[in-house]
Each structure stands twice: as structure tokens, then as C-alpha cells.
Scaffold this motif. Structure first.
Motif, PDB file in Angstrom:
ATOM      1  N   LEU A 224     -15.496  86.953  25.853  1.00 26.59           N
ATOM      2  CA  LEU A 224     -16.370  88.065  25.479  1.00 26.59           C
ATOM      3  C   LEU A 224     -17.704  87.561  24.953  1.00 26.59           C
ATOM      4  O   LEU A 224     -18.763  88.091  25.299  1.00 26.59           O
ATOM      5  CB  LEU A 224     -15.689  88.928  24.414  1.00 26.59           C
ATOM      6  N   SER A 225     -17.650  86.523  24.140  1.00 25.50           N
ATOM      7  CA  SER A 225     -18.923  86.055  23.592  1.00 25.50           C
ATOM      8  C   SER A 225     -19.754  85.391  24.684  1.00 25.50           C
ATOM      9  O   SER A 225     -20.986  85.439  24.638  1.00 25.50           O
ATOM     10  CB  SER A 225     -18.699  85.114  22.419  1.00 25.50           C
ATOM     11  N   ARG A 228     -21.373  88.275  26.480  1.00 24.39           N
ATOM     12  CA  ARG A 228     -22.400  88.841  25.613  1.00 24.39           C
ATOM     13  C   ARG A 228     -23.664  87.976  25.614  1.00 24.39           C
ATOM     14  O   ARG A 228     -24.781  88.487  25.731  1.00 24.39           O
ATOM     15  CB  ARG A 228     -21.853  88.962  24.196  1.00 24.39           C
ATOM     16  N   LYS A 231     -25.453  88.369  28.862  1.00 29.14           N
ATOM     17  CA  LYS A 231     -26.214  89.612  28.914  1.00 29.14           C
ATOM     18  C   LYS A 231     -27.524  89.471  28.149  1.00 29.14           C
ATOM     19  O   LYS A 231     -28.581  89.888  28.621  1.00 29.14           O
ATOM     20  CB  LYS A 231     -25.362  90.735  28.314  1.00 29.14           C
ATOM     21  N   SER A 232     -27.444  88.861  26.982  1.00 27.88           N
ATOM     22  CA  SER A 232     -28.657  88.700  26.184  1.00 27.88           C
ATOM     23  C   SER A 232     -29.667  87.808  26.890  1.00 27.88           C
ATOM     24  O   SER A 232     -30.872  88.084  26.865  1.00 27.88           O
ATOM     25  CB  SER A 232     -28.314  88.084  24.828  1.00 27.88           C
ATOM     26  N   PRO A 252      -6.064  95.766  27.417  1.00 26.61           N
ATOM     27  CA  PRO A 252      -6.919  96.951  27.627  1.00 26.61           C
ATOM     28  C   PRO A 252      -8.160  96.952  26.746  1.00 26.61           C
ATOM     29  O   PRO A 252      -9.241  97.348  27.189  1.00 26.61           O
ATOM     30  CB  PRO A 252      -5.995  98.116  27.261  1.00 26.61           C
ATOM     31  N   SER A 253      -8.024  96.496  25.518  1.00 22.19           N
ATOM     32  CA  SER A 253      -9.196  96.555  24.643  1.00 22.19           C
ATOM     33  C   SER A 253     -10.246  95.553  25.088  1.00 22.19           C
ATOM     34  O   SER A 253     -11.447  95.828  25.039  1.00 22.19           O
ATOM     35  CB  SER A 253      -8.788  96.303  23.202  1.00 22.19           C
ATOM     36  N   LEU A 256     -12.025  96.977  28.017  1.00 20.03           N
ATOM     37  CA  LEU A 256     -12.962  98.026  27.615  1.00 20.03           C
ATOM     38  C   LEU A 256     -14.214  97.437  26.969  1.00 20.03           C
ATOM     39  O   LEU A 256     -15.312  97.949  27.141  1.00 20.03           O
ATOM     40  CB  LEU A 256     -12.281  98.978  26.646  1.00 20.03           C
ATOM     41  N   ARG A 257     -14.022  96.364  26.223  1.00 17.72           N
ATOM     42  CA  ARG A 257     -15.198  95.716  25.634  1.00 17.72           C
ATOM     43  C   ARG A 257     -16.134  95.209  26.724  1.00 17.72           C
ATOM     44  O   ARG A 257     -17.351  95.349  26.641  1.00 17.72           O
ATOM     45  CB  ARG A 257     -14.763  94.550  24.755  1.00 17.72           C
ATOM     46  N   GLN A 259     -16.346  96.435  29.679  1.00 15.08           N
ATOM     47  CA  GLN A 259     -16.972  97.588  30.328  1.00 15.08           C
ATOM     48  C   GLN A 259     -18.136  98.124  29.506  1.00 15.08           C
ATOM     49  O   GLN A 259     -19.128  98.585  30.045  1.00 15.08           O
ATOM     50  CB  GLN A 259     -15.935  98.692  30.527  1.00 15.08           C
ATOM     51  N   HIS A 260     -17.985  98.062  28.188  1.00 19.17           N
ATOM     52  CA  HIS A 260     -19.090  98.505  27.346  1.00 19.17           C
ATOM     53  C   HIS A 260     -20.297  97.580  27.481  1.00 19.17           C
ATOM     54  O   HIS A 260     -21.430  98.005  27.357  1.00 19.17           O
ATOM     55  CB  HIS A 260     -18.649  98.560  25.890  1.00 19.17           C
ATOM     56  N   MET A 261     -20.017  96.306  27.709  1.00 21.54           N
ATOM     57  CA  MET A 261     -21.128  95.359  27.796  1.00 21.54           C
ATOM     58  C   MET A 261     -21.924  95.531  29.075  1.00 21.54           C
ATOM     59  O   MET A 261     -23.110  95.239  29.115  1.00 21.54           O
ATOM     60  CB  MET A 261     -20.584  93.926  27.748  1.00 21.54           C
ATOM     61  N   ARG A 299     -29.263 101.783  32.446  1.00 20.45           N
ATOM     62  CA  ARG A 299     -30.354 102.597  31.888  1.00 20.45           C
ATOM     63  C   ARG A 299     -31.122 101.737  30.893  1.00 20.45           C
ATOM     64  O   ARG A 299     -30.952 101.864  29.688  1.00 20.45           O
ATOM     65  CB  ARG A 299     -29.843 103.864  31.263  1.00 20.45           C
TER      66      ARG A 299
END
Lengths: 358, 257
Positions: A224-225, A228, A231-232, A252-253, A256-257, A259-261, A299
Motif C-alpha cells: 500500500l505504501s 501511495r 501515486k504521489s 477486502p480492506s 478497498l484501500r 481502490q480508494h487510491m 477527477r
């Protein structure tokens, strides 16, 4: 000068045109730039393509390799436009994947004329005068196009990826993602955004990011990091990052993380071969090879969400060569051929007499 | 007093009665929750806009884990608010946390402690200037990732920020994604935050699916509207919203023409 003038007023509408200096770029709304996804229909659906500086995540179907179709076209489009590419996958030799990339149809060949011919006959002859000269050649061949149609059966010419603008990284044997992160940082560092014109844009494609053959696959926070930071980094550079991942192999969590990213979130799904009910429900079921879902569209620089007309599209192969996306169409209920009406209804004896049957 | 058209969100957050306090959210903790389908980032934009345009003595400290300054600058500019100018005026402090990452196992807590020191330093300065301050965190889930998944460290930081609401009368506004925790994984973060929150804002997609005219529904839960007779009444607001470039449109279900 034109760029500074456009920034003064927030009311000026940016016209979606291909910029003259770089054919692979298109102006989007809110000061963003688009590059093509390599699939003309997907570009249309997303309003122009992938936004520069965005992170695109594709959720894989664990049983089918449909995400590879998106990835291949995305990579080919970049290579045809001579954009730098970084490709990472969990295979032992990622370079070999480049040999499977599709090629744009040759402009001299008969394929392009085939397409235009097919499109021609769909237009009723009365309306033909309104269309003027057929300009289908914008899509075929030619390296200066924004978006190409790719022929999935024809491999890309070697000279496109034999240059030094392609990096391939295997993430199979690396214990953690720091090596890949350094690669990405180096790659994106060369494309960092500065004021004024964009000299070159890059593409990063990471395939099956969280697949179990990678040794870090049980360290979710590490992954995840990494995403992240990717993305940055992408935000401040002229590049688009496409990452595919299998959500079913993650908790699942964690999924979802991720997907949020994502700025743009897509998912692909195969459709079963012999699903009779679905076949009855949808027209053109035989030609479909899968479904594409658009969960989120990027967006950047705006708070208004992108609401699409439809979010599910069928993936089809046109003439077994070209990838097309279409809206799902519900099949008309066909009374004459449908067996469910006439034969199953035991109570209605007068089915043959009336055309309407309740 | 200039004419403002307050909408339902202002009313729900109590932003419309600007005679009462220099900044109505003073001393309150607003937790904003959303999900993958419906982003609630617009609530933060709205609070930012109101704070700058309607309350001249307010200041904002913004911890950005999710988007860059240029993104917020462009969004807020369309809402009629120039963040760059506010930053130069000393009313907007933007901490760019995009690349922030806690160091690994070796030095626990070091990273987030330094973040809090940074926050406190800004707050003390602003407090001396008699500004009413808001602390905004744009994504708690990214903060968790930055802390390598250590819920305790994240909760510590959030608790410290929360203490600032009583110590300096700051407002504390944070956004988190509810759906991540729904299967019980590390739910402590969201549960504790929900418990502490004075105002809870939940954004959800419409049950009937997305539409062009209605982008989703908001539920605002105000836990302590009045302290009459020692009873704190919970007040809820339910309404639909549509996000536009220059603001949001809020309306009760079924009342949109």
C-alpha cells in the motif's frame, strides 16, 4: 503566452484538441492533459483518455487474462508514439511480454480499407452527403495519431521496443518493493513536471501487482505504501501509471484501500461461455469476450464527479483483431423464437391465435 | 452583512449563524466518511470555502495526504477562493504529506511525532494572533498507510489533534473512508473517531444508483446541538446533493425540480 492567458480566467473552456507539438497529448478539462489508453472506445468513455499524473488501477479477473488486453494496448500506444515505458511484472523475463504487444494496422494494407468499407455500408445512402469525404484514415496507421487501432493478431515491430526508452523489471524475486520504487522514482524523475510545454510523457505499466509469486505479497502495508508513493510521484510528473491487481487475493480492506487510491478504477471480468440466461438477455453475446466496468474516472483539479452514461461495457473483438467496447444492449424479447413463452405456458391454450401473449 | 445563500450543508454544520462565534466549528470535531462510489472531498472544500469567505478571523492548517496543493488551489479557485493568496496572508497553512512515510521498525513514532510538533508549532503561532483555527486532514486512510499500518500511532496523532480542540479551541475536520473498515479489519480507528466526533458527515451513493442530477446523499449527525437541561440532543439531517464546479446544491429527497 497562450498558456498564461488561459490560466487567468477560470471560465475559459479548454478545447479538446490534439496539441500541435505532441501528437500523443490532448487538452482535457481543468488544465489536465490526456494521453490515449490505446483503445479508442475507452478514450471516448473516459472523456479523452487517461489524465497525465493519474494512477489507473485495473482489477483483474483471477480466472481470465483480460487485464492484459488493456495493458497491451496501453503499452503499444506509448511505444508507437515513442514514449518512454517502464514495465514491471511478476514473470521471470518481462522483456518477452513486449513481443506479444499488438501493432497498429499497416496503412497500405487492406485492413483499413476493410474497416472503412464496413462502416460505409452502415450509413444509409441518403445520408451519405452529410458525411462528406470519409475520413476513416485518421485511425489507421500513421505514427502521429493520438490514438491507434491495434491489430491484436499482428505483433509490434521490433524497432519500436528495441530502443533504450523501454525498461523492463521483474518483481518476481525481489524481496521487497524498494528496488521497483527506485526504478519508478528514477523513471518519473526524468519526466518531472515543470511549467510550460511538455516535452515527453511516460507510461508505467505494472502487471499483477499483488500476485502471490511475489515474495512481498503478504506484506500488505508495504504494498500500500508503495502504491501511495507511486501515486504521489506520478502527480508531479508527466506520466500515467497503470497497475493491475487481483483483488480476490487480497484482504477486502486492502483491496478497498487500493481502490480508494486509484484515480481511475476499472475492472475486467470474463463472461462464462455457456451462460444461457445471459445470452438471452444481451444482444451480441456470442461476440463478447468479457465485461469492463468503470468504477471511477479521474477527477484531477476538480470536485465534480464524472458520471458516465453507463458503467459496464462489453469487450468485443471486431473481426478478431480490434478491441472494441460497447454499451450493453438488452436483447429484444423475441416472441417467435423464444421458447419460454409458447411451450412452457401450459395454461394458455390460445397461444397460436394471438400475437400478444400474457 | 452580505447576502449569502446558505445551503442545507451549512445549516447542518451550523455554519449559517455567523453571529454566534468567530468560527462556528470552534472546539468541534467533524468526521467526514465516504466510500469508493461517492467521494466526500467536496465537504472539505466547502468548509474551506466558508471559512475563508465568511469568517475573516479564521485560519486553516491543512494536512494533505491525498492531493497536491495545485489540485486544491484549482478546485477552490473555482469556488471563488484563492488559496495561494490566503497562504501568503498567513491564513492557510498547507503541509504537503504526499511523500511522507514513517521510518520502518527501527524508530517507531518518530515520524508522526514530528508531524504533530509541526502542527503544534503552527497552532501556537496562530493562537497568539487570535485566529480561530481549523485543522483539516484530507485522508486518514492514507495516514494509516504512511504509518505502516500502525493503528496505535495513527490514533495517538488523531487524539493529540483532538485535544487541540479543547486546548486552543481549534476545529478538527478529518476525512476517512468508511467502507475500508466494514469487514472489521482495524475498525478501532473509525470506531474511536466516530465516538469522538461532534459532527458526523456520511456520504453515500444513492440506493438506486448514480444519476446525473443527484450525486449522492449526505447524512449529517450533530451530536450536541443544545445543552439545555443537560441533555444533548442528537440532530440528524438527511439530504441529497449535487456537486458543481462553483459549489454544491443540497436538497431534500424528491424536491429537486
Amino acid at each position: 503566452m497562450a498558456a498564461t492567458r488561459a490560466r487567468v480566467s477560470s471560465f475559459s473552456r479548454n478545447v479538446s484538441t490534439v496539441t500541435s507539438q505532441n501528437p500523443g497529448l490532448k487538452h482535457g478539462p481543468n488544465g489536465t492533459m490526456f494521453i490515449s489508453s490505446g483503445i479508442p472506445d475507452l478514450d471516448k468513455i473516459l472523456g479523452g483518455g487517461f489524465s497525465l499524473g493519474s494512477l489507473v488501477m485495473v482489477m483483474e479477473d483471477e480466472e481470465a487474462p483480460h487485464h492484459m488486453l488493456l495493458l497491451r494496448n496501453f503499452m503499444s500506444q506509448g511505444l508507437v508514439q515513442k514514449q518512454p515505458l517502464l514495465y514491471a511484472s511478476a514473470s521471470r523475463d518481462p522483456k518477452r511480454f513486449l513481443g506479444t504487444l499488438p501493432s497498429p494496422p499497416s496503412s497500405k494494407g487492406d485492413k483499413s480499407s476493410d474497416i472503412s468499407h464496413e462502416k460505409d455500408i452502415r450509413i444509409a445512402w441518403q445520408y451519405k452527403k452529410y458525411f462528406g469525404e470519409p475520413n476513416f484514415n485518421t485511425n489507421s496507421g500513421g505514427q502521429q495519431d493520438y490514438c491507434n487501432d491495434f491489430d491484436l493478431r499482428k505483433p509490434l515491430d521490433r524497432h519500436f521496443f528495441s530502443g533504450n526508452n523501454v525498461d523492463c523489471v521483474s518483481i518476481k524475486d525481489s524481496l521487497n518493493l524498494t528496488a521497483l520504487q527506485d526504478y519508478c522514482a528514477g523513471f518519473l524523475g526524468k519526466l518531472s513536471r515543470n511549467e510550460g510545454n511538455i516535452s515527453s510523457v511516460g507510461r508505467i505499466a505494472i502487471q499483477s501487482f499483488c500476485s502471490p509469486q511475489c515474495k512481498y505479497s503478504n506484506e500488505e502495508w508495504h504494498m500500500l505504501s508503495f502504491v501511495r508513493s507511486l501515486k504521489s510521484m506520478a502527480r508531479s510528473s508527466n506520466a500515467v501509471v497503470v497497475v493491475t491487481f487481483p483483488p480476490s487475493l487480497l484482504s477486502p480492506s486492502c483491496s478497498l484501500r487500493l481502490q480508494h487510491m486509484a484515480d481511475t478504477l476499472l475492472s475486467v471480468r470474463a463472461i462464462p461461455d455457456e451462460d444461457k440466461e445471459l445470452a438471452k438477455l444481451l444482444t451480441g453475446y456470442q461476440d463478447m469476450i468479457g465485461l469492463l466496468n468503470v468504477h471511477k474516472a479521474a477527477r484531477l483539479n476538480t470536485q465534480v464527479p464524472v458520471i458516465l452514461e453507463a458503467t459496464t461495457f462489453s469487450i468485443k473483438l471486431q473481426k478478431r483483431r480490434f478491441l472494441v467496447l460497447e454499451c450493453l444492449n438488452q436483447a429484444p424479447v423475441d416472441g417467435s423464437s423464444g421458447s419460454s413463452y409458447g411451450t412452457s405456458g401450459g395454461c394458455s391454450g390460445s397461444t397460436k391465435g394471438g400475437t400478444l401473449d400474457f | 452583512m452580505e447576502q449569502k445563500n446558505w445551503n442545507l450543508l451549512d445549516e447542518a454544520l451550523g455554519l449559517h449563524n455567523n453571529n454566534a462565534k468567530p468560527w462556528p466549528l470552534c472546539g468541534r470535531f467533524v468526521l467526514v466518511e465516504d466510500c469508493v462510489d461517492t467521494s466526500a472531498a467536496f465537504v472539505l472544500h466547502h468548509i474551506l470555502k466558508r471559512s475563508f469567505s465568511s469568517y475573516p478571523s479564521s485560519a486553516v492548517l491543512f494536512l494533505a495526504f491525498c492531493h497536491t496543493f495545485s489540485h486544491y488551489d484549482r478546485v477552490l479557485r473555482k469556488l471563488g477562493c484563492n488559496l495561494a493568496a490566503q497562504r501568503d496572508n498567513g491564513r492557510f497553512f498547507f503541509l504537503d504529506m504526499l511523500m511522507f512515510q514513517c521510518p520502518g521498525e527501527g524508530k517507531p513514532n518518530y515520524g508522526l511525532a514530528s508531524v504533530f510538533e509541526q502542527i503544534e508549532r503552527v497552532i501556537t503561532v496562530l493562537h497568539q494572533e487570535k485566529k480561530s483555527i481549523s485543522i483539516i486532514i484530507d485522508d486518514i486512510s492514507f495516514l494509516e498507510v504512511a504509518a505502516n499500518g500502525s493503528s496505535d500511532d495513527v490514533l495517538n496523532l488523531l487524539h493529540y489533534c483532538h485535544t487541540l480542540t479543547s486546548e486552543y479551541g481549534c476545529a478538527f475536520i478529518a476525512l476517512d473512508h468508511k467502507d475500508i473498515y466494514l469487514n472489521g479489519d482495524r475498525a478501532a480507528v473509525i470506531l474511536e473517531m466516530e465516538y469522538l466526533a461532534d459532527i458526523l458527515v456520511k456520504a453515500e451513493p444513492l440506493a438506486t444508483g448514480l444519476s446525473k442530477d443527484v450525486h449522492g446523499q449526505l447524512m449529517v449527525l450533530d451530536k450536541e446541538t443544545q445543552h439545555q437541561h443537560g441533555i444533548s440532543a442528537i440532530k440528524t439531517y438527511d439530504f441529497h446533493f449535487k456537486i458543481k464546479e462553483n459549489g454544491i446544491e443540497c436538497f431534500y429527497p424528491g424536491t429537486k425540480i
